[in-house]
Design a protein around this motif. Sequence first.
Motif, PDB file in Angstrom:
ATOM      1  N   LYS A 211     -40.271 -20.441 -31.730  1.00 15.02           N
ATOM      2  CA  LYS A 211     -39.966 -20.785 -30.343  1.00 15.02           C
ATOM      3  C   LYS A 211     -39.198 -19.612 -29.712  1.00 15.02           C
ATOM      4  CE  LYS A 211     -41.296 -25.151 -30.815  1.00 15.02           C
ATOM      5  NZ  LYS A 211     -42.474 -25.683 -30.124  1.00 15.02           N
ATOM      6  N   ARG A 212     -38.805 -19.801 -28.455  1.00 16.56           N
ATOM      7  CA  ARG A 212     -37.961 -18.780 -27.829  1.00 16.56           C
ATOM      8  C   ARG A 212     -36.594 -18.802 -28.520  1.00 16.56           C
ATOM      9  NH1 ARG A 212     -36.061 -18.803 -21.475  1.00 16.56           N
ATOM     10  NH2 ARG A 212     -34.569 -17.059 -21.635  1.00 16.56           N
ATOM     11  N   VAL A 213     -36.098 -17.636 -28.871  1.00 18.20           N
ATOM     12  CA  VAL A 213     -34.805 -17.563 -29.576  1.00 18.20           C
ATOM     13  C   VAL A 213     -33.843 -16.658 -28.796  1.00 18.20           C
ATOM     14  CG1 VAL A 213     -33.624 -16.947 -31.726  1.00 18.20           C
ATOM     15  CG2 VAL A 213     -35.920 -17.922 -31.820  1.00 18.20           C
ATOM     16  N   ILE A 214     -32.678 -17.215 -28.464  1.00 22.79           N
ATOM     17  CA  ILE A 214     -31.630 -16.416 -27.806  1.00 22.79           C
ATOM     18  C   ILE A 214     -30.550 -16.174 -28.843  1.00 22.79           C
ATOM     19  CG2 ILE A 214     -29.836 -16.453 -26.016  1.00 22.79           C
ATOM     20  CD1 ILE A 214     -31.778 -18.283 -24.380  1.00 22.79           C
ATOM     21  N   THR A 215     -30.251 -14.930 -29.097  1.00 23.95           N
ATOM     22  CA  THR A 215     -29.237 -14.613 -30.109  1.00 23.95           C
ATOM     23  C   THR A 215     -27.952 -14.154 -29.424  1.00 23.95           C
ATOM     24  OG1 THR A 215     -31.030 -13.913 -31.551  1.00 23.95           O
ATOM     25  CG2 THR A 215     -28.789 -13.291 -32.226  1.00 23.95           C
ATOM     26  N   LEU A 216     -26.866 -14.791 -29.805  1.00 24.35           N
ATOM     27  CA  LEU A 216     -25.556 -14.435 -29.258  1.00 24.35           C
ATOM     28  C   LEU A 216     -24.735 -13.703 -30.307  1.00 24.35           C
ATOM     29  CD1 LEU A 216     -24.579 -17.794 -27.500  1.00 24.35           C
ATOM     30  CD2 LEU A 216     -24.925 -15.624 -26.330  1.00 24.35           C
ATOM     31  N   ASN A 217     -23.969 -12.757 -29.853  1.00 25.69           N
ATOM     32  CA  ASN A 217     -23.029 -12.082 -30.754  1.00 25.69           C
ATOM     33  C   ASN A 217     -21.787 -11.706 -29.953  1.00 25.69           C
ATOM     34  OD1 ASN A 217     -22.074 -10.841 -33.125  1.00 25.69           O
ATOM     35  ND2 ASN A 217     -22.792  -8.845 -32.414  1.00 25.69           N
ATOM     36  N   LYS A 218     -20.645 -12.167 -30.424  1.00 21.69           N
ATOM     37  CA  LYS A 218     -19.361 -11.916 -29.738  1.00 21.69           C
ATOM     38  C   LYS A 218     -19.437 -12.243 -28.246  1.00 21.69           C
ATOM     39  CE  LYS A 218     -17.821  -8.475 -33.038  1.00 21.69           C
ATOM     40  NZ  LYS A 218     -17.703  -7.063 -33.330  1.00 21.69           N
ATOM     41  N   GLY A 219     -20.108 -13.352 -27.939  1.00 27.53           N
ATOM     42  CA  GLY A 219     -20.155 -13.842 -26.551  1.00 27.53           C
ATOM     43  C   GLY A 219     -21.203 -13.175 -25.682  1.00 27.53           C
ATOM     44  N   GLU A 220     -22.025 -12.291 -26.273  1.00 28.65           N
ATOM     45  CA  GLU A 220     -23.045 -11.622 -25.452  1.00 28.65           C
ATOM     46  C   GLU A 220     -24.436 -11.956 -25.980  1.00 28.65           C
ATOM     47  OE1 GLU A 220     -21.793  -7.425 -23.874  1.00 28.65           O
ATOM     48  OE2 GLU A 220     -21.015  -7.706 -25.912  1.00 28.65           O
ATOM     49  N   ILE A 221     -25.430 -12.003 -25.064  1.00 26.64           N
ATOM     50  CA  ILE A 221     -26.808 -12.188 -25.522  1.00 26.64           C
ATOM     51  C   ILE A 221     -27.295 -10.819 -26.018  1.00 26.64           C
ATOM     52  CG2 ILE A 221     -29.181 -12.695 -24.811  1.00 26.64           C
ATOM     53  CD1 ILE A 221     -28.071 -14.697 -22.799  1.00 26.64           C
ATOM     54  N   ILE A 222     -27.588 -10.776 -27.324  1.00 24.10           N
ATOM     55  CA  ILE A 222     -28.054  -9.483 -27.840  1.00 24.10           C
ATOM     56  C   ILE A 222     -29.581  -9.478 -28.016  1.00 24.10           C
ATOM     57  CG2 ILE A 222     -25.881  -8.788 -28.966  1.00 24.10           C
ATOM     58  CD1 ILE A 222     -27.262  -9.760 -31.642  1.00 24.10           C
ATOM     59  N   ASN A 223     -30.188 -10.659 -27.961  1.00 28.17           N
ATOM     60  CA  ASN A 223     -31.642 -10.715 -28.075  1.00 28.17           C
ATOM     61  C   ASN A 223     -32.162 -12.003 -27.450  1.00 28.17           C
ATOM     62  OD1 ASN A 223     -34.058  -9.495 -29.033  1.00 28.17           O
ATOM     63  ND2 ASN A 223     -34.164 -11.069 -30.630  1.00 28.17           N
ATOM     64  N   ASP A 224     -33.229 -11.910 -26.706  1.00 29.04           N
ATOM     65  CA  ASP A 224     -33.859 -13.093 -26.092  1.00 29.04           C
ATOM     66  C   ASP A 224     -35.363 -12.878 -26.239  1.00 29.04           C
ATOM     67  OD1 ASP A 224     -34.841 -15.146 -24.572  1.00 29.04           O
ATOM     68  OD2 ASP A 224     -33.603 -14.724 -22.803  1.00 29.04           O
ATOM     69  N   GLU A 225     -35.961 -13.619 -27.172  1.00 26.92           N
ATOM     70  CA  GLU A 225     -37.331 -13.301 -27.552  1.00 26.92           C
ATOM     71  C   GLU A 225     -38.208 -14.560 -27.570  1.00 26.92           C
ATOM     72  OE1 GLU A 225     -39.379 -11.023 -31.377  1.00 26.92           O
ATOM     73  OE2 GLU A 225     -37.254 -11.521 -31.382  1.00 26.92           O
ATOM     74  N   VAL A 226     -39.355 -14.490 -26.912  1.00 30.38           N
ATOM     75  CA  VAL A 226     -40.313 -15.601 -26.958  1.00 30.38           C
ATOM     76  C   VAL A 226     -40.965 -15.555 -28.343  1.00 30.38           C
ATOM     77  CG1 VAL A 226     -42.414 -16.578 -25.910  1.00 30.38           C
ATOM     78  CG2 VAL A 226     -40.747 -15.335 -24.501  1.00 30.38           C
ATOM     79  N   GLN A 227     -41.106 -16.710 -28.981  1.00 27.66           N
ATOM     80  CA  GLN A 227     -41.618 -16.810 -30.354  1.00 27.66           C
ATOM     81  C   GLN A 227     -40.844 -15.870 -31.296  1.00 27.66           C
ATOM     82  OE1 GLN A 227     -45.931 -16.299 -30.068  1.00 27.66           O
ATOM     83  NE2 GLN A 227     -46.080 -18.526 -29.907  1.00 27.66           N
ATOM     84  N   GLY A 228     -39.552 -15.958 -31.180  1.00 32.37           N
ATOM     85  CA  GLY A 228     -38.702 -15.049 -31.955  1.00 32.37           C
ATOM     86  C   GLY A 228     -38.344 -15.595 -33.335  1.00 32.37           C
TER      87      GLY A 228
END
Lengths: 232, 302
Positions: A211-228
């Motif tokens: 699915k779409r995956v939003i990755t957070l690190n230290k309060g910031e979005i470091i990756n936002d990927e469809v079918q991640g």
Amino acid sequence: MRQENELIRLEHVNVAYPTGTEALKDINLSVQKGEFIFVVGSSGSGKSTFIKTLLGEVQAASGKLLVAKHNLSKMRRKELPYYRRTLGVVFQEFRLLDDRNVFENVALAQRVVGVSNEKIRRNVLQMLEMVGLGDRRRAFPKELSGGEQQRVAIARAMVNRPSILLADEPTGNLDPNNSWEIMGLLEEMNQLGTTVIVVTHNNEIVDKLKKRVITLNKGEIINDEVQGGYIQ
Amino acid sequence: MRTLGYGFRQGIKNIGQNRLFSLAAIGTIATCLFLLGIFYALISNFQNMVYNAESNVGITVFFDEGTTQKQIDWIKEKVLACKTVEKVVYISAEEAWDAFQKEMYSKDDKIEDTFGGDNPLKDSASFEVYLSDVSNQESIIHFIKKLDGVRKVNGSNTMASSLTNFNLLITYVSVSIIVLLLMVSVFLISTAVATGIRVRKDEISIMRYIGATDLFIKIPFMVEGILIGLIGAILPLVLLWFLYGKMVEFILTHFEVLSRWLTFVNTAEEFKTLIPLSLMVGVGIGFVGSAMSVRKHLREIA
């Protein structure tokens, strides 16, 4: 650019703890109706704060938050209950009321919005059938397995047909089998048109569901990927 | 209506689940309202006795020697025109002499012979003036003294002021004790409700997440407080209803000698005011106690 089907929009959102520490930094995000999103990240990455911000539990220090036509940045306290009725929420620890049976736990969500008893009965039974607990409606939470309790929580979250379902580590307290069953149920809800946002650290599920995956690190979005996939 | 119905059911459930604190709060309110009932009965009965006594406390007005009947009628008219004067009774010189004889001498005394059949009180015709409120006695006396044809005015100031002062003392003491007990009751109800809120912290939090308004969350706690107040009011009323009649009966049979002064208000009359008063106070402290607690503690829950 704002799209017609956009349900959630966050622009330069910053959230800080009372101590001054920044929990979310410059978050920009757009979520369309009917999306299924995983929010992942290590402990302290800001996942829980992200969910709390969407729930209106935590106020953003700056930025613009539009969720289901509600402007959270300008929302007054008395408007919050009506906003929350557009959301369904599921927690890791289920948070069911132990002194009420399955039916009453789910019915509470309908009572809160003033639905008639007749409609409550119809809607709750229908919802319990949907989550596979039609025959357990008189059982109390302590008589249910973890997986069953989470199903009740999902039924409670969905019975008012919210446009968004927020799930905070919904499989955190479950064994792999139950975890997959719960994820299957969330996918079902998504297929019925509900936008589902799941905060998790279960990499196996994230990697497999694509699915779409939003990755957070230290309060910031470091990756936002469809079918991640899950980024460690 | 649905919200109210749900709130009512939950409120009753809250009392059951929070039994100890609810019982403590009910007990305190019941004690407080029981005392309120006793003080109310004391005050109302005392006022009733004072009223009766006041009717027997009169001002005596004597006239100048040779005052004509026309002048006496004029004085009567003037006195009756005063606000708190209830009635004016004319005592002729003969009536005064008869009464004096009856009071001072026995039947066997040949008192008439001593005065050769004359009335030694021939200039002692008087008015007895009865007031509806003895506290005004002094100003009335002052007014009557200035009237033409009035020789002397005798009041009974000491008795009048003692009655009024004693009544006031009882009222002050009662009100102070009741206010103190009411404060304790409000505190206990607010503690009972606060405990309920703490016990249901999770439930309230879940309700907030699923979109419950503040009113929806508050209603069961308000119902809980009001019901505690109501039960706390009904219990002493029932008890007092049975005790009141018995007490009156006991006093009248055991202190017969005082029965001339002890005129009690009957049970139905007494409770005509006491029932609504107790219910209002009970519900009122229940409402105030729970409102204070709900206001303070609900904000702490996300």
